[in-house]
Each structure stands twice: as C-alpha cells, then as structure tokens.
Design a protein around this motif. Structure first.
Motif, PDB file in Angstrom:
ATOM      1  N   UNK A 121      25.271 -51.882   0.381  1.00  0.00           N
ATOM      2  CA  UNK A 121      24.480 -52.527   1.423  1.00  0.00           C
ATOM      3  C   UNK A 121      23.869 -51.440   2.299  1.00  0.00           C
ATOM      4  N   UNK A 122      22.565 -51.455   2.429  1.00  0.00           N
ATOM      5  CA  UNK A 122      21.863 -50.412   3.170  1.00  0.00           C
ATOM      6  C   UNK A 122      22.342 -50.291   4.615  1.00  0.00           C
ATOM      7  N   UNK A 123      22.817 -51.384   5.197  1.00  0.00           N
ATOM      8  CA  UNK A 123      23.246 -51.348   6.593  1.00  0.00           C
ATOM      9  C   UNK A 123      24.489 -50.483   6.797  1.00  0.00           C
ATOM     10  N   UNK A 124      25.230 -50.193   5.719  1.00  0.00           N
ATOM     11  CA  UNK A 124      26.434 -49.369   5.836  1.00  0.00           C
ATOM     12  C   UNK A 124      26.124 -47.886   5.813  1.00  0.00           C
ATOM     13  N   UNK A 125      24.898 -47.545   5.449  1.00  0.00           N
ATOM     14  CA  UNK A 125      24.504 -46.138   5.336  1.00  0.00           C
ATOM     15  C   UNK A 125      23.693 -45.761   6.568  1.00  0.00           C
ATOM     16  N   UNK A 126      24.208 -44.808   7.324  1.00  0.00           N
ATOM     17  CA  UNK A 126      23.499 -44.448   8.552  1.00  0.00           C
ATOM     18  C   UNK A 126      23.505 -42.966   8.805  1.00  0.00           C
ATOM     19  N   UNK A 127      24.654 -42.468   9.231  1.00  0.00           N
ATOM     20  CA  UNK A 127      24.821 -41.070   9.599  1.00  0.00           C
ATOM     21  C   UNK A 127      24.770 -40.191   8.360  1.00  0.00           C
ATOM     22  N   UNK A 128      23.883 -39.201   8.349  1.00  0.00           N
ATOM     23  CA  UNK A 128      23.780 -38.309   7.196  1.00  0.00           C
ATOM     24  C   UNK A 128      24.992 -37.397   7.050  1.00  0.00           C
ATOM     25  N   UNK A 129      25.881 -37.391   8.035  1.00  0.00           N
ATOM     26  CA  UNK A 129      27.124 -36.631   7.933  1.00  0.00           C
ATOM     27  C   UNK A 129      28.261 -37.453   7.330  1.00  0.00           C
ATOM     28  N   UNK A 130      27.985 -38.694   6.959  1.00  0.00           N
ATOM     29  CA  UNK A 130      29.009 -39.541   6.343  1.00  0.00           C
ATOM     30  C   UNK A 130      29.556 -38.882   5.084  1.00  0.00           C
ATOM     31  N   UNK A 131      30.866 -39.024   4.876  1.00  0.00           N
ATOM     32  CA  UNK A 131      31.489 -38.513   3.654  1.00  0.00           C
ATOM     33  C   UNK A 131      32.061 -39.636   2.800  1.00  0.00           C
ATOM     34  N   UNK A 132      31.979 -40.875   3.274  1.00  0.00           N
ATOM     35  CA  UNK A 132      32.530 -42.016   2.539  1.00  0.00           C
ATOM     36  C   UNK A 132      31.937 -43.301   3.075  1.00  0.00           C
ATOM     37  N   UNK A 133      32.114 -44.368   2.317  1.00  0.00           N
ATOM     38  CA  UNK A 133      31.645 -45.688   2.720  1.00  0.00           C
ATOM     39  C   UNK A 133      32.760 -46.694   2.504  1.00  0.00           C
ATOM     40  N   UNK A 134      32.763 -47.775   3.260  1.00  0.00           N
ATOM     41  CA  UNK A 134      33.790 -48.794   3.025  1.00  0.00           C
ATOM     42  C   UNK A 134      33.533 -49.534   1.715  1.00  0.00           C
ATOM     43  N   UNK A 135      34.595 -49.848   1.005  1.00  0.00           N
ATOM     44  CA  UNK A 135      34.448 -50.583  -0.256  1.00  0.00           C
ATOM     45  C   UNK A 135      33.759 -51.926  -0.043  1.00  0.00           C
ATOM     46  N   UNK A 136      33.922 -52.499   1.139  1.00  0.00           N
ATOM     47  CA  UNK A 136      33.311 -53.790   1.426  1.00  0.00           C
ATOM     48  C   UNK A 136      31.790 -53.740   1.373  1.00  0.00           C
ATOM     49  N   UNK A 137      31.207 -52.548   1.514  1.00  0.00           N
ATOM     50  CA  UNK A 137      29.744 -52.410   1.483  1.00  0.00           C
ATOM     51  C   UNK A 137      29.206 -52.250   0.062  1.00  0.00           C
ATOM     52  N   UNK A 138      30.093 -52.096  -0.927  1.00  0.00           N
ATOM     53  CA  UNK A 138      29.679 -51.831  -2.307  1.00  0.00           C
ATOM     54  C   UNK A 138      29.502 -53.143  -3.061  1.00  0.00           C
ATOM     55  N   UNK A 139      28.345 -53.304  -3.711  1.00  0.00           N
ATOM     56  CA  UNK A 139      28.156 -54.503  -4.541  1.00  0.00           C
ATOM     57  C   UNK A 139      28.253 -54.185  -6.021  1.00  0.00           C
ATOM     58  N   UNK A 140      28.067 -52.915  -6.400  1.00  0.00           N
ATOM     59  CA  UNK A 140      28.197 -52.492  -7.794  1.00  0.00           C
ATOM     60  C   UNK A 140      28.778 -51.090  -7.840  1.00  0.00           C
ATOM     61  N   UNK A 141      29.836 -50.928  -8.651  1.00  0.00           N
ATOM     62  CA  UNK A 141      30.417 -49.610  -8.899  1.00  0.00           C
ATOM     63  C   UNK A 141      30.303 -49.323 -10.390  1.00  0.00           C
ATOM     64  N   UNK A 142      29.892 -48.099 -10.722  1.00  0.00           N
ATOM     65  CA  UNK A 142      29.735 -47.694 -12.120  1.00  0.00           C
ATOM     66  C   UNK A 142      30.609 -46.487 -12.385  1.00  0.00           C
ATOM     67  N   UNK A 143      31.379 -46.544 -13.465  1.00  0.00           N
ATOM     68  CA  UNK A 143      32.179 -45.414 -13.906  1.00  0.00           C
ATOM     69  C   UNK A 143      31.739 -45.021 -15.311  1.00  0.00           C
ATOM     70  N   UNK A 144      31.423 -43.748 -15.495  1.00  0.00           N
ATOM     71  CA  UNK A 144      31.113 -43.211 -16.809  1.00  0.00           C
ATOM     72  C   UNK A 144      32.389 -42.551 -17.321  1.00  0.00           C
ATOM     73  N   UNK A 145      32.902 -43.038 -18.436  1.00  0.00           N
ATOM     74  CA  UNK A 145      34.211 -42.616 -18.926  1.00  0.00           C
ATOM     75  C   UNK A 145      34.138 -41.232 -19.563  1.00  0.00           C
ATOM     76  N   UNK A 146      35.081 -40.383 -19.174  1.00  0.00           N
ATOM     77  CA  UNK A 146      35.284 -39.076 -19.797  1.00  0.00           C
ATOM     78  C   UNK A 146      36.628 -39.108 -20.521  1.00  0.00           C
ATOM     79  N   UNK A 147      36.842 -38.199 -21.465  1.00  0.00           N
ATOM     80  CA  UNK A 147      38.127 -38.196 -22.165  1.00  0.00           C
ATOM     81  C   UNK A 147      39.332 -38.162 -21.221  1.00  0.00           C
ATOM     82  N   UNK A 148      39.243 -37.405 -20.118  1.00  0.00           N
ATOM     83  CA  UNK A 148      40.384 -37.302 -19.218  1.00  0.00           C
ATOM     84  C   UNK A 148      40.491 -38.473 -18.243  1.00  0.00           C
TER      85      UNK A 148
END
Length: 199
Positions: A94-121
């Motif tokens: 959600x764009x409203x969760x992104x503000x400060x360019x110094x942010x290092x993380x976002x709340x999971x509640x703001x995520x509507x899609x998560x993508x994981x690309x699988x590696x062997x490990x």
C-alpha cells in the motif's frame, strides 16, 4: 579457519529469547539481506543467475502494471512480529505505508503481495516457513517462483480469510495471468536468457 578466529568476522551471539526485529537495524557487520526468522538470523547464500533475473523481471513488470495506490519494492524487509522480519524478494505494498526514504522495513499489514524466488538453500523456508508466516500476518497474495527443467514456474496462492491459510490459486509455466491483486499478464519465458528462449 583464520576468518572464523578473526574477531571482525565472529558470528553474533543471540541474547536470551533470540534476536528481535529492531536488532537488524543495530547489529554491526551483518551481511546484506540478513533476515530474522523465529528470533534467528538467516544469512543469504550467493544467488543464482535465475534468482537475479526472476527478481528483476517481477520488479520491473509489476512496477509498470501496479496502480498508483501501490508501490513495488525488491528485497525489503517486513515486520511480521517481534521475532520475525523476513525479506521477500519482491513485495507490492500500500503506497500510504511508504513515506520516509530512511525506512528500513514496512509492516506486513501494508503488503498485498509477497514473492519469493526459490534458491537451493531456501527451499524449506520458501515452501514451508515463510508462506505460513505471511498468511498468518494477513498478506492476501503469495507467489513462489521456481526454476524447473529450464523454465520458470510460478505457484500462486491466495489467503482464505476463513482459515487464515493460503490455498492454491494456480500454477503457471510460460504465461501468468491473474486478476488480483490487480490485472497482471506476464510472459514468464522472458525470465530466461534470450538464447534459451530461441533455442
């Protein structure tokens, strides 16, 4: 052996109860893309060419398709709870969760899609641990991307609000076409090198 004995390269010793999400921002000398899973630090192994190409592909394609109410970020950590701060390969938030360019993380509640690309490990985490945590955190959509027989395969999951778990919404090989979280139509063969596509 010498590197392990060098204090500059010693492994951090976890405190009683494990590390917390805040510790990722303060621990010195952590390798890039360190994640926190169940209070333990997870270090990333060198990534494959497929992994790099897939992340770049989904990042670029979703950037161009996402409505203005969303922002697409790659390799950015999200807060699930005090002891879990994973770093999905690509997220749509959600764009409203992104503000400060110094942010290092976002709340999971703001995520509507998560993508994981699988590696062997990361097979165990990407197939088992992370989807459970993402669903419990309320992330509505999860895609798992794998390299199978020279092709990209995308496993699409949607969260069932009645169970709080993901159900399979589709398995896509050469083309991915979905209507949620917004209309998306992707040629998955573009992830592979051009010489492999024309062979």
């Amino acid at each position: 052996m010498g590197a392990l004995m060098n204090p500059e390269h010693s492994w951090p010793i976890p405190p009683p109860g494990g590390w917390t999400a805040d510790d990722l921002d303060t621990l010195p000398n952590l390798p890039p893309h360190t994640e926190l899973i169940d209070g333990s630090l997870v270090f990333v192994s060198p990534q494959t060419l497929f992994h790099m190409r897939a992340i770049s592909f989904f990042d670029g394609q979703l950037q161009s398709l996402a409505p203005n109410v969303y922002e697409v970020l790659r390799e950015f950590t999200i807060d699930i709870d005090r002891h879990n701060r994973p770093e999905p390969d690509v997220i749509v938030v959600d764009d409203s969760a992104v503000g400060d360019l110094n942010q290092t993380r976002l709340p999971a509640a703001a995520v509507c899609l998560a993508i994981e690309v699988v590696s062997p490990e990361s097979i165990g985490r990407d197939r088992g641990v992370k989807p459970v945590k993402y669903a419990e955190a309320g992330i509505a959509h999860f895609w798992r991307v794998e390299h199978l027989d020279g092709r990209a395969v995308v496993y699409v999951y949607e969260r069932d609000p009645s169970t709080g778990r993901y159900g399979t919404a589709g398995i896509f090989h050469d083309r991915l076409k979905v209507s949620v979280p917004f209309p998306i139509d992707l040629d998955l063969t573009e992830i592979m090198p051009k010489r492999r596509r024309t062979a």
